[in-house]
Design a protein around this motif. Structure first.
Motif, PDB file in Angstrom:
ATOM      1  N   VAL A  45      39.537 -65.828 -67.904  1.00 44.19           N
ATOM      2  CA  VAL A  45      38.756 -66.728 -68.759  1.00 44.19           C
ATOM      3  C   VAL A  45      37.382 -66.128 -69.005  1.00 44.19           C
ATOM      4  O   VAL A  45      36.680 -65.764 -68.053  1.00 44.19           O
ATOM      5  N   PHE A  46      37.006 -66.019 -70.267  1.00 44.29           N
ATOM      6  CA  PHE A  46      35.667 -65.602 -70.644  1.00 44.29           C
ATOM      7  C   PHE A  46      34.860 -66.870 -70.886  1.00 44.29           C
ATOM      8  O   PHE A  46      35.251 -67.700 -71.711  1.00 44.29           O
ATOM      9  N   THR A  47      33.762 -67.031 -70.153  1.00 42.02           N
ATOM     10  CA  THR A  47      32.875 -68.170 -70.360  1.00 42.02           C
ATOM     11  C   THR A  47      31.596 -67.662 -71.019  1.00 42.02           C
ATOM     12  O   THR A  47      31.469 -66.476 -71.304  1.00 42.02           O
ATOM     13  N   ASN A  48      30.639 -68.533 -71.182  1.00 43.11           N
ATOM     14  CA  ASN A  48      29.354 -68.109 -71.733  1.00 43.11           C
ATOM     15  C   ASN A  48      28.486 -67.423 -70.688  1.00 43.11           C
ATOM     16  O   ASN A  48      27.419 -66.924 -71.013  1.00 43.11           O
ATOM     17  N   LYS A  49      28.947 -67.347 -69.423  1.00 42.17           N
ATOM     18  CA  LYS A  49      28.167 -66.733 -68.350  1.00 42.17           C
ATOM     19  C   LYS A  49      28.875 -65.585 -67.638  1.00 42.17           C
ATOM     20  O   LYS A  49      28.224 -64.720 -67.061  1.00 42.17           O
ATOM     21  N   ARG A  50      30.224 -65.580 -67.654  1.00 41.03           N
ATOM     22  CA  ARG A  50      30.956 -64.601 -66.844  1.00 41.03           C
ATOM     23  C   ARG A  50      32.409 -64.487 -67.274  1.00 41.03           C
ATOM     24  O   ARG A  50      32.907 -65.282 -68.060  1.00 41.03           O
ATOM     25  N   LEU A  51      33.050 -63.495 -66.684  1.00 39.73           N
ATOM     26  CA  LEU A  51      34.495 -63.334 -66.800  1.00 39.73           C
ATOM     27  C   LEU A  51      35.088 -63.766 -65.460  1.00 39.73           C
ATOM     28  O   LEU A  51      34.648 -63.311 -64.396  1.00 39.73           O
ATOM     29  N   ILE A  52      36.058 -64.666 -65.512  1.00 40.91           N
ATOM     30  CA  ILE A  52      36.767 -65.132 -64.314  1.00 40.91           C
ATOM     31  C   ILE A  52      38.212 -64.665 -64.434  1.00 40.91           C
ATOM     32  O   ILE A  52      38.884 -64.959 -65.422  1.00 40.91           O
ATOM     33  N   TYR A  71      28.101 -61.595 -66.659  1.00 42.93           N
ATOM     34  CA  TYR A  71      27.735 -60.677 -67.734  1.00 42.93           C
ATOM     35  C   TYR A  71      26.455 -59.915 -67.410  1.00 42.93           C
ATOM     36  O   TYR A  71      26.299 -58.773 -67.824  1.00 42.93           O
ATOM     37  N   LYS A  72      25.558 -60.535 -66.644  1.00 42.88           N
ATOM     38  CA  LYS A  72      24.291 -59.869 -66.325  1.00 42.88           C
ATOM     39  C   LYS A  72      24.477 -58.623 -65.464  1.00 42.88           C
ATOM     40  O   LYS A  72      23.574 -57.810 -65.348  1.00 42.88           O
ATOM     41  N   SER A  73      25.668 -58.448 -64.875  1.00 37.02           N
ATOM     42  CA  SER A  73      25.911 -57.248 -64.063  1.00 37.02           C
ATOM     43  C   SER A  73      26.484 -56.093 -64.881  1.00 37.02           C
ATOM     44  O   SER A  73      26.680 -54.998 -64.366  1.00 37.02           O
ATOM     45  N   ILE A  74      26.759 -56.314 -66.180  1.00 35.21           N
ATOM     46  CA  ILE A  74      27.310 -55.260 -67.033  1.00 35.21           C
ATOM     47  C   ILE A  74      26.169 -54.396 -67.552  1.00 35.21           C
ATOM     48  O   ILE A  74      25.253 -54.879 -68.206  1.00 35.21           O
ATOM     49  N   ASN A  75      26.230 -53.097 -67.236  1.00 29.12           N
ATOM     50  CA  ASN A  75      25.220 -52.143 -67.688  1.00 29.12           C
ATOM     51  C   ASN A  75      25.578 -51.527 -69.031  1.00 29.12           C
ATOM     52  O   ASN A  75      24.708 -51.225 -69.842  1.00 29.12           O
ATOM     53  N   MET A  76      26.871 -51.313 -69.260  1.00 27.95           N
ATOM     54  CA  MET A  76      27.349 -50.651 -70.471  1.00 27.95           C
ATOM     55  C   MET A  76      28.813 -51.038 -70.655  1.00 27.95           C
ATOM     56  O   MET A  76      29.507 -51.334 -69.685  1.00 27.95           O
TER      57      MET A  76
END
Length: 122
Positions: A45-52, A71-76
Motif C-alpha cells: 500500500v502506498f500512502t501519503n507518508k510511506r510504502l507499507i 518516503y523521507k528515507s528515500i534518497n534517490m
C-alpha cells in the motif's frame, strides 16, 4: 566483499487492488492510502507518508511481516517502463536502509507510482 549495488530487498507487485480494511488500523493520524497492489502473497500500500508491504508467511499465512518505508528515507529513485522484450516495469529506491527494487507486473501503471513517489519526496 559484498556488492553495494545488489538490492537489499526485491518485491514484485501485481495489479492494483482495493486497500484491505486491516491496513487502516496501521495508519497514523493524517495518513491516507493512495493505492494498493497485490504482491505474491499479500499486499503493498502506498500512502501519503510511506510504502507499507504486508507479507504473509508460513503455510497458513497467519504469520505476517510488515515492512514500512517512509518516503523521507528515500534518497534517490529510478523508474523504468516495460519495453517490447522486457514485460515488467521496475522502480528502484535508494534509501537510508539500502537499495530496494520493485518489479511491476505487465499492465501496472508505472507512471502513477512514479508520480506518487515524486510528489512525496520532492
Amino acid at each position: 566483499m559484498t556488492n553495494d549495488l545488489q538490492p537489499l530487498a526485491v518485491w514484485t507487485f501485481g495489479m492494483e487492488c482495493a486497500v484491505p480494511n486491516d491496513i487502516y488500523d496501521m495508519l497514523v493520524e493524517g495518513e491516507v492510502p493512495e493505492c494498493a497492489y497485490k504482491t505474491i502473497r499479500d499486499v503493498a500500500v502506498f500512502t501519503n507518508k510511506r510504502l507499507i508491504v504486508r507479507d504473509s508467511q508460513g503455510i497458513t499465512g497467519k504469520k505476517v511481516e510488515i515492512y514500512t518505508l517512509p518516503y523521507k528515507s528515500i534518497n534517490m529513485y529510478s523508474s523504468e517502463n516495460a519495453g517490447r522484450i522486457d514485460f515488467n516495469a521496475e522502480i528502484e529506491l535508494w534509501t537510508r536502509a539500502g537499495h530496494i527494487k520493485i518489479n511491476l507486473a505487465k499492465g501496472a501503471d508505472i507512471r502513477k507510482l512514479d508520480n506518487i513517489i515524486a510528489s512525496h519526496i520532492l
